[in-house]
Design a protein around this motif. Structure first.
Motif, PDB file in Angstrom:
ATOM      1  N   LYS A   1       0.826  -1.213   0.000  1.00 48.09           N
ATOM      2  CA  LYS A   1       0.000   0.000   0.000  1.00 48.09           C
ATOM      3  C   LYS A   1       0.856   1.257   0.000  1.00 48.09           C
ATOM      4  CE  LYS A   1      -4.052  -2.076   2.215  1.00 48.09           C
ATOM      5  NZ  LYS A   1      -4.845  -2.175   3.457  1.00 48.09           N
ATOM      6  N   GLU A   2       1.983   1.200   0.698  1.00 45.60           N
ATOM      7  CA  GLU A   2       2.881   2.359   0.699  1.00 45.60           C
ATOM      8  C   GLU A   2       3.396   2.641  -0.703  1.00 45.60           C
ATOM      9  OE1 GLU A   2       5.934   1.629   3.516  1.00 45.60           O
ATOM     10  OE2 GLU A   2       4.610   1.733   5.264  1.00 45.60           O
ATOM     11  N   HIS A   3       3.625   1.603  -1.477  1.00 48.67           N
ATOM     12  CA  HIS A   3       4.041   1.797  -2.867  1.00 48.67           C
ATOM     13  C   HIS A   3       2.927   2.469  -3.673  1.00 48.67           C
ATOM     14  CE1 HIS A   3       8.017   0.060  -3.288  1.00 48.67           C
ATOM     15  NE2 HIS A   3       7.655  -0.970  -2.532  1.00 48.67           N
ATOM     16  N   LEU A   4       1.707   2.031  -3.452  1.00 48.23           N
ATOM     17  CA  LEU A   4       0.588   2.584  -4.217  1.00 48.23           C
ATOM     18  C   LEU A   4       0.291   4.028  -3.815  1.00 48.23           C
ATOM     19  CD1 LEU A   4      -1.953  -0.393  -4.287  1.00 48.23           C
ATOM     20  CD2 LEU A   4      -0.583   0.470  -6.179  1.00 48.23           C
ATOM     21  N   GLU A   5       0.422   4.304  -2.534  1.00 47.53           N
ATOM     22  CA  GLU A   5      -0.028   5.599  -2.029  1.00 47.53           C
ATOM     23  C   GLU A   5       1.071   6.646  -1.979  1.00 47.53           C
ATOM     24  OE1 GLU A   5      -1.597   4.385   1.689  1.00 47.53           O
ATOM     25  OE2 GLU A   5      -3.488   3.624   0.845  1.00 47.53           O
ATOM     26  N   GLY A   6       2.290   6.276  -2.393  1.00 50.18           N
ATOM     27  CA  GLY A   6       3.329   7.279  -2.482  1.00 50.18           C
ATOM     28  C   GLY A   6       4.352   7.247  -1.377  1.00 50.18           C
ATOM     29  N   GLY A   7       4.176   6.414  -0.355  1.00 52.20           N
ATOM     30  CA  GLY A   7       5.166   6.327   0.703  1.00 52.20           C
ATOM     31  C   GLY A   7       6.457   5.694   0.213  1.00 52.20           C
TER      32      GLY A   7
END
Length: 619
Positions: A351-357
């Motif tokens: 999710k961090e990859h998807l959300e920009g983290g």
């Protein structure tokens, strides 16, 4: 147990554990540094100088191989552990950790066999040490290293470099500042020719680390003695010389017990007219006690540096244990919980990859902002709406009855044919996002440190994620194709109703009909106008799809991946048996072994730190 015995025993246990764990020097880490910081005693002497007999006298057991020429062909790291009175003596080899030897003749044979395993049945030497621990109530806590005897010439069966090879091997031990040198010299040879003293003088010129041992005092010519050496007049050392009387060859042949040999040695010095005044400071028993006392002073001086190295080792080990992960529970409930926690850790990174983290999610926006518009611009509408193709399609649509006002069937066919081209970019967008998501799954698995321990679980999560992404892709393709089909199934009527109004604004249809010839309806301008109208409509649809395709893709693929990537996998986990869960947590054997070693080291160093603290407070 005295404070001295506690200190030496502690160091001995640390050295023993270091050898069991492979941390006995040769590396750049804190573990090998700790080994080198711990004092040990290296036994150095020429061949047949009596080194083996001295060691056996200290141990009180006949356990070393004997013979002519070079017998010790590998370093023997001998660790003596004092046990309680009355306890049974036994020996253990590092290479045979689960086997105890109570027969010391078998110990001798195993030393010989283990030497042959590495060097073969030749006169070659090897720097690979043999590690032997002896537990006995008749020894003092010591670590002794028996090294191959120094020699001056190579004999038959040995390489010419054997002389230098042995010296280099011996130097690797005695050059270390924490190594105590036990220099063995036979009394029936001139001390000026002693190989051991010569080497000790080179590596320890001050003599602070050297203990001189004079053997074979009983074999000197009648009327001579070694008092000049023993009393320090021939060659002075900072520590007193110690004389030793070894067993005679006849005693060895008769298997005279070492306890009896020690008694004979004491009697020899006590009754000797030459050495009687030195009897209390002679013999193997005194040598062992002297070494123990010296070791105590060395250890006390080294305690601060040893403690510092131990603390550094503990920090490194705890960091590595955090990296490797803690041991896995054995019950199914705990294993299921562990698997779910690992899945959540992966899902969080995904999710961090998807959300920009983390990097990677921006590539999805790149598909919508660059790939899709570029693909739409490249569609072959110019060819499809060329004059020739428009004429052909409109004419075919009219059939035998030409259209009266506007070629509605021709328009519909041109529009439907044009809209079909949108399927390609729509599906390509779905595939491009699918590829990005798969790549993010791969990266996320690799970046989930906790998962690196479990290759099987990694593979299962990857397979489950990719299977879910396939389902999301199939649904997404259906959705985007449905968007294209919806545009084809119902045309925007208002767009075409505005077209006659534009003609009227130019003068009205009646005026246009009055001024145009009857055949203009099928002239080039007529078909050009049809193509232009269709092109405008297709452009409007393209703008619409450019906005709606990303919405469908995100809704069907990205959002679903964020919310339910492993939902199906979780459902399957709940149905698995304990054995299947255990298989998912089947770690890499090398990693399990590494964790086990780290755990043992950590336990060792923490215990060592506690013992050092307790001994330090007791001083």
């Amino acid at each position: 147990m005295t404070t001295m015995e506690s200190l030496i025993g502690l160091v001995n246990r640390i050295q023993r554990a270091c050898t069991m764990l492979g941390d006995y020097g040769g590396g750049d880490n804190a573990f090998s540094s700790l080994w080198e910081a711990l004092p040990s005693v290296a036994v150095v002497g020429g061949q047949s100088s009596g080194k083996s007999s001295v060691l056996e006298s200290i141990v009180g057991r006949d356990f070393l191989p004997r013979g002519s020429g070079i017998v010790t062909r590998r370093p023997l790291v001998l660790q003596l552990h004092k046990t309680e009175e009355g306890s049974q003596e036994y020996a253990e080899f590092l290479h045979l950790p689960k086997r105890r030897f109570t027969d010391f003749a078998a110990v001798r044979k195993e030393i010989q066999d283990e030497t042959d395993r590495v060097t073969g049945r030749t006169k070659q030497i090897s720097p690979v040490p043999i590690h032997l621990s002896i537990y006995s109530p008749n020894v003092v806590n010591l670590t002794l290293i028996d090294l191959p005897g120094l020699t001056k010439v190579a004999v038959e069966g040995q390489p010419e470099s054997i002389v230098q090879d042995i010296e280099v091997m011996v130097r690797t031990y005695v050059e270390k500042p924490n190594c105590i040198i036990l220099a063995i010299s036979p009394a029936n040879q001139d001390i000026a020719t002693s190989d051991a003293i010569k080497l000790a003088r080179e590596v320890d010129p001050s003599g602070e680390r050297t203990f001189g041992v004079l053997t074979k005092l009983d074999l000197m010519d009648k009327g001579t003695n070694a008092l000049d050496v023993l009393e320090g007049r021939s060659y002075r050392l900072q520590h007193p010389w110690v004389g030793i009387v070894n067993r005679s060859q006849a005693d060895i042949n008769k298997n005279v017990d070492m306890i009896i040999a020690r008694r004979k040695e004491r009697e020899y010095f006590a009754t000797s007219s030459d050495y009687g005044h030195l009897a209390s400071k002679m013999g193997s028993e005194y040598l062992a006690k002297l070494l123990s006392k010296h070791l105590e002073s060395v250890i006390r001086a080294r305690i601060p540096s040893i403690t510092s190295l131990i603390n550094k080792s503990i920090d490194e080990l705890e960091s590595e244990m955090d990296h490797l992960g803690r041991p896995i529970a054995v019950d199914a409930g705990a294993q299921l919980y562990t698997i779910l926690e690992l899945c959540r850790a992966f899902d969080r990174i995904f999710k961090e990859h998807l959300e920009g983290g983390r990097p990677g999610g921006d590539r999805i926006y790149g598909v919508f902002d660059h790939q899709l518009p570029a693909a739409l611009r490249k569609l072959p509408f110019d060819r499809h709406l060329s004059m020739q193709n428009v004429r052909k399609i409109v004419s075919e649509a009219d059939g035998y009855q030409p259209h009266l006002i506007a070629p509605e069937q021709g328009y519909r066919r041109l529009i439907e044919g044009s809209l079909n081209y949108f399927r390609g970019p729509a599906e390509a967008s779905v595939d491009a996002v699918h590829f990005v998501l798969k790549e993010l799954v791969r990266k996320s698995i690799g970046e989930t440190q906790e998962l690196k321990r479990f290759p099987t679980l990694q593979a299962e999560i990857a397979a489950a994620s990719n299977e879910a992404l396939e389902r999301f892709r199939d649904e997404s393709k259906k959705s985007v194709i449905r968007l294209v089909d919806m545009e084809s199934s119902y045309l925007t009527v208002d767009f075409f109703r505005r077209l006659p109004q534009e003609i009227e604004k130019a003068g009205g249809p009646g005026a246009a009909a009055a001024t145009a010839p009857a055949g203009d309806r099928y002239a080039e301008g007529h078909f050009r106008r049809i193509g232009s109208n269709v092109s405008s409509y297709v452009g409007m649809v393209s703008d619409t799809l450019r906005n709606t395709i990303p919405k469908a893709v995100v809704y069907c693929q990205v959002k679903e991946a964020k919310q339910s990537l492993l939902n199906h996998f979780y459902m399957l986990l709940g149905k698995k048996e304990a054995k299947q869960l255990s298989q998912l947590l089947d770690e890499d054997p090398a990693l399990m072994e590494r964790r086990q070693q780290c755990s043992k080291r950590l336990e060792l160093y923490k215990a060592a730190r506690d013992e050092i603290d307790s001994v330090s407070w007791a001083r």
